[in-house]
Design a protein around this motif. Structure first.
Motif, PDB file in Angstrom:
ATOM      1  N   LYS A   1      28.794  81.329  20.690  1.00  0.00           N
ATOM      2  CA  LYS A   1      29.603  80.375  21.459  1.00  0.00           C
ATOM      3  C   LYS A   1      28.676  79.281  21.972  1.00  0.00           C
ATOM      4  N   GLY A   2      29.083  78.036  21.779  1.00  0.00           N
ATOM      5  CA  GLY A   2      28.274  76.917  22.223  1.00  0.00           C
ATOM      6  C   GLY A   2      28.813  76.309  23.497  1.00  0.00           C
ATOM      7  N   LEU A   3      27.897  75.792  24.333  1.00  0.00           N
ATOM      8  CA  LEU A   3      28.285  75.067  25.540  1.00  0.00           C
ATOM      9  C   LEU A   3      28.509  73.612  25.154  1.00  0.00           C
ATOM     10  N   SER A   4      29.761  73.210  25.092  1.00  0.00           N
ATOM     11  CA  SER A   4      30.108  71.857  24.676  1.00  0.00           C
ATOM     12  C   SER A   4      30.473  71.008  25.881  1.00  0.00           C
ATOM     13  N   CYS A   5      30.056  69.743  25.831  1.00  0.00           N
ATOM     14  CA  CYS A   5      30.443  68.772  26.862  1.00  0.00           C
ATOM     15  C   CYS A   5      31.710  68.039  26.465  1.00  0.00           C
ATOM     16  N   GLY A   6      32.272  68.380  25.305  1.00  0.00           N
ATOM     17  CA  GLY A   6      33.453  67.690  24.812  1.00  0.00           C
ATOM     18  C   GLY A   6      33.083  66.344  24.218  1.00  0.00           C
ATOM     19  N   ASN A   7      34.060  65.698  23.584  1.00  0.00           N
ATOM     20  CA  ASN A   7      33.817  64.383  22.983  1.00  0.00           C
ATOM     21  C   ASN A   7      35.020  63.468  23.168  1.00  0.00           C
ATOM     22  N   ASP A   8      35.687  63.624  24.301  1.00  0.00           N
ATOM     23  CA  ASP A   8      36.882  62.824  24.573  1.00  0.00           C
ATOM     24  C   ASP A   8      36.614  61.675  25.543  1.00  0.00           C
ATOM     25  N   GLY A   9      35.348  61.351  25.760  1.00  0.00           N
ATOM     26  CA  GLY A   9      35.035  60.248  26.656  1.00  0.00           C
ATOM     27  C   GLY A   9      34.720  60.671  28.073  1.00  0.00           C
ATOM     28  N   GLN A  10      35.322  61.763  28.530  1.00  0.00           N
ATOM     29  CA  GLN A  10      35.047  62.294  29.866  1.00  0.00           C
ATOM     30  C   GLN A  10      34.409  63.674  29.710  1.00  0.00           C
ATOM     31  N   PRO A  11      33.179  63.844  30.196  1.00  0.00           N
ATOM     32  CA  PRO A  11      32.520  65.136  29.986  1.00  0.00           C
ATOM     33  C   PRO A  11      33.231  66.289  30.678  1.00  0.00           C
ATOM     34  N   GLN A  12      33.397  67.358  29.954  1.00  0.00           N
ATOM     35  CA  GLN A  12      33.988  68.574  30.511  1.00  0.00           C
ATOM     36  C   GLN A  12      33.373  69.769  29.798  1.00  0.00           C
ATOM     37  N   LEU A  13      32.687  70.610  30.546  1.00  0.00           N
ATOM     38  CA  LEU A  13      31.999  71.745  29.943  1.00  0.00           C
ATOM     39  C   LEU A  13      33.003  72.784  29.483  1.00  0.00           C
ATOM     40  N   GLN A  14      32.829  73.238  28.248  1.00  0.00           N
ATOM     41  CA  GLN A  14      33.705  74.275  27.697  1.00  0.00           C
ATOM     42  C   GLN A  14      32.933  75.081  26.663  1.00  0.00           C
ATOM     43  N   LEU A  15      33.430  76.265  26.383  1.00  0.00           N
ATOM     44  CA  LEU A  15      32.835  77.113  25.354  1.00  0.00           C
ATOM     45  C   LEU A  15      33.605  76.951  24.059  1.00  0.00           C
ATOM     46  N   GLU A  16      32.869  76.831  22.962  1.00  0.00           N
ATOM     47  CA  GLU A  16      33.499  76.735  21.652  1.00  0.00           C
ATOM     48  C   GLU A  16      32.892  77.777  20.736  1.00  0.00           C
ATOM     49  N   ASP A  17      33.732  78.325  19.847  1.00  0.00           N
ATOM     50  CA  ASP A  17      33.270  79.316  18.884  1.00  0.00           C
ATOM     51  C   ASP A  17      32.528  78.610  17.755  1.00  0.00           C
TER      52      ASP A  17
END
Length: 198
Positions: free
Chosen positions: A114-130
């Motif tokens: 699982k990676g710690l993603s900051c997202g890529n929608d313009g507004q950073p939001q920490l989330q876990l992705e498989d």
């Protein structure tokens, strides 16, 4: 913010992944397909990645709160006794496409699944992705939102989102709150961490 102290664990990690690169694709065995290795599982290309394994670190904020998973959300709290078994170690591989001297690390948990993603929608939001961190090592565009520039001052470390300059990994001063990102250094969030290889 630049690192002022040499971090031997990071030297070892970057040397392993970047200075001992496997031979070029055109000199590998004919049945070794690079697209399979990039998009599939690391097990599909053992010749390439067998000697390159992620490093694992215990991470705690300066209030000694540990990371753990709660309903697939990474939160920080004080873990003691039997509860210490649920502590999440942070898994890291280098991002080879970004400036090495800034120590760009692709961060994950669950052994790198699982990676710690900051997202890529313009507004950073920490989330876990498989995702598999070893796969992200090969992917320039996809890896950036999982990458943090690590700064080491000799006792603590901070992690700045590569995709969102000025945003840092943080914990709340309260327990059992999600790990998140902040631009407010040294205020209501904790952005300094103890980071010890395990």
């Amino acid at each position: 913010m630049e690192s002022t102290v040499v971090d031997p664990d990071m030297e070892e990690l970057f040397n392993l992944f970047l200075e001992q690169e496997s031979e070029p694709w055109d000199s590998r065995e004919p049945d070794t397909d690079p697209t399979v290795c990039i998009a599939g599982n690391p097990e599909d290309c053992p010749r390439i990645l067998s000697e390159k394994q992620p490093f694992h670190f215990q991470i705690r904020d300066t209030s000694h709160k540990s990371f753990y998973l709660q309903d697939n959300i990474l939160v920080a709290t004080n873990l003691q006794g039997d509860n210490a078994a649920v502590e999440e170690k942070v898994t890291v591989v280098p991002n080879r496409h970004l400036e090495r001297k800034r120590c760009p690390l692709i961060l994950g948990v669950q052994g790198g699944s699982k990676g710690l993603s900051c997202g890529n929608d313009g507004q950073p939001q920490l989330q876990l992705e498989d995702v598999q961190l070893l796969n992200l090592f090969h992917q320039e565009k996809e890896a950036k939102c999982f990458t943090f520039y690590k700064t080491y001052n000799g006792s603590t470390h901070s992690f700045e989102a590569a995709a969102y300059p000025g945003w840092f990994l943080c914990t709340s001063t309260q327990v059992n709150k999600p790990i998140s990102l902040t631009m407010q250094l040294g205020q209501s969030a904790i952005t300094d961490f103890y980071f010890q290889r395990k």
